[in-house]
Design an enzyme around this catalytic site. Structure first.
Site, short mmCIF file in Angstrom:
data_model
loop_
_atom_site.label_atom_id
_atom_site.label_comp_id
_atom_site.label_asym_id
_atom_site.label_seq_id
_atom_site.Cartn_x
_atom_site.Cartn_y
_atom_site.Cartn_z
N CYS A 191 0.85 -1.19 0.00
CA CYS A 191 0.00 0.00 0.00
C CYS A 191 0.89 1.25 0.00
O CYS A 191 1.98 1.25 0.57
CB CYS A 191 -0.91 0.01 1.23
SG CYS A 191 -2.06 1.41 1.24
N CYS A 220 -6.20 0.08 6.83
CA CYS A 220 -5.96 0.64 5.49
C CYS A 220 -7.08 1.63 5.09
O CYS A 220 -8.25 1.26 5.06
CB CYS A 220 -5.87 -0.48 4.46
SG CYS A 220 -5.48 0.11 2.80
N ASP A 262 0.44 3.77 1.67
CA ASP A 262 0.41 4.35 3.02
C ASP A 262 1.82 4.63 3.54
O ASP A 262 2.68 3.74 3.54
CB ASP A 262 -0.33 3.37 3.95
CG ASP A 262 -0.69 4.01 5.28
OD1 ASP A 262 0.22 4.51 5.97
OD2 ASP A 262 -1.89 4.01 5.62
N ARG A 289 2.96 4.82 6.33
CA ARG A 289 3.36 4.11 7.55
C ARG A 289 3.81 2.67 7.28
O ARG A 289 4.13 1.94 8.21
CB ARG A 289 2.19 4.10 8.54
CG ARG A 289 1.79 5.49 8.99
CD ARG A 289 0.42 5.48 9.65
NE ARG A 289 -0.64 5.10 8.70
CZ ARG A 289 -1.93 5.00 9.02
NH1 ARG A 289 -2.32 5.23 10.26
NH2 ARG A 289 -2.82 4.66 8.11
N HIS A 335 -2.32 -3.92 4.97
CA HIS A 335 -2.14 -3.54 6.38
C HIS A 335 -3.48 -3.24 7.02
O HIS A 335 -4.39 -2.71 6.37
CB HIS A 335 -1.19 -2.34 6.50
CG HIS A 335 -1.74 -1.08 5.91
ND1 HIS A 335 -2.27 -0.07 6.68
CD2 HIS A 335 -1.87 -0.67 4.63
CE1 HIS A 335 -2.69 0.91 5.88
NE2 HIS A 335 -2.46 0.57 4.63
CO CO Z 1 -3.47 1.23 2.96
#
Ligand code: CO
Length: 211
Positions: free
Chosen positions: A42, A101, A44, A46, A98
């Site tokens: 992803c 998400c 993302d 993090r 994750h």
């Molecule tokens: Co995500």
């Protein structure tokens, strides 16, 4: 100092630190790229592939998009997959989702995120529909969302196995091994949730017989 200037400054420091530790570091890396793993994760911020797996530059070939989707007509994803499988000869492809998400959270709402995001999130709604019986049976909203994250990863592994890129590599080279993992934002741990060994049979509808 502006935020982006700090990034450039930190880069200089990082480069100097690497050279101090190992003067040949960049020379060696510049000559050769031989990662054994393709990571589809992803976007993302993090969930950075290298940090959470404690790997160095050169070890993982990375593709990231919102909610780690493998879409059969995504030229970007397919180019990365083709290059990783047929030129880098990776042994493993990891789809890593994750918990928590944002893409998955958004997909289970009925909110209109406008044209492009609606289009992208649609695939996650499809995953929900395929697994509706199981998901509708989970009362707790967080547990339901977490399970959808896991099932989404599983479906993306299936989507990899549906490509002729993977099927041809399985037939000719007995690789790559496909993995579906989920990362926990709360504990920093990776959990394997699904895997497919080279040569695994999928729904015959998707299996090419003249590769
Ligand atoms: Co995500």
């Amino acid at each position: 100092m502006k935020r982006f200037e700090k990034l450039l400054q930190e880069n200089k420091k990082w480069s100097a630190d690497q050279i101090a530790k190992d003067p040949e570091y960049f020379k060696r890396l510049a000559q050769l790229q031989t990662p054994e793993v393709l990571w589809i994760g992803c976007s993302d911020s993090r969930v950075p592939a290298n940090q959470i797996t404690n790997t160095e530059p050169g070890e993982i070939f990375v593709h990231r998009n919102i909610a780690n989707l493998v879409i059969n007509n995504d030229v970007n994803l397919l180019s990365v997959l083709d290059f990783a499988v047929n030129h880098l000869h990776v042994k493993h492809v990891i789809v890593c989702g994750h918990y928590g998400c944002g893409g998955v959270k958004a997909a289970i709402t009925n909110h209109d995120f406008k044209a492009v995001l609606n289009m992208w999130l649609r695939s996650i709604k499809d995953v929900y529909r395929i697994h509706r019986t199981e998901l509708d049976g989970i009362a707790d909203p967080e547990k339901k969302e977490n399970r959808l994250v896991e099932l989404n990863v599983q479906e993306q592994v299936f989507n990899l196995a549906k490509t002729s890129i993977i099927q041809r590599a399985w037939q000719n080279n007995q690789r790559p091994h496909l993995h579906g993992w989920v990362y926990g934002l709360k504990d920093g741990l990776l959990k394997p949730v699904y895997e497919m060994k080279p040569g695994t049979h999928i729904d015959p509808l998707y299996e090419y017989d003249d590769l």
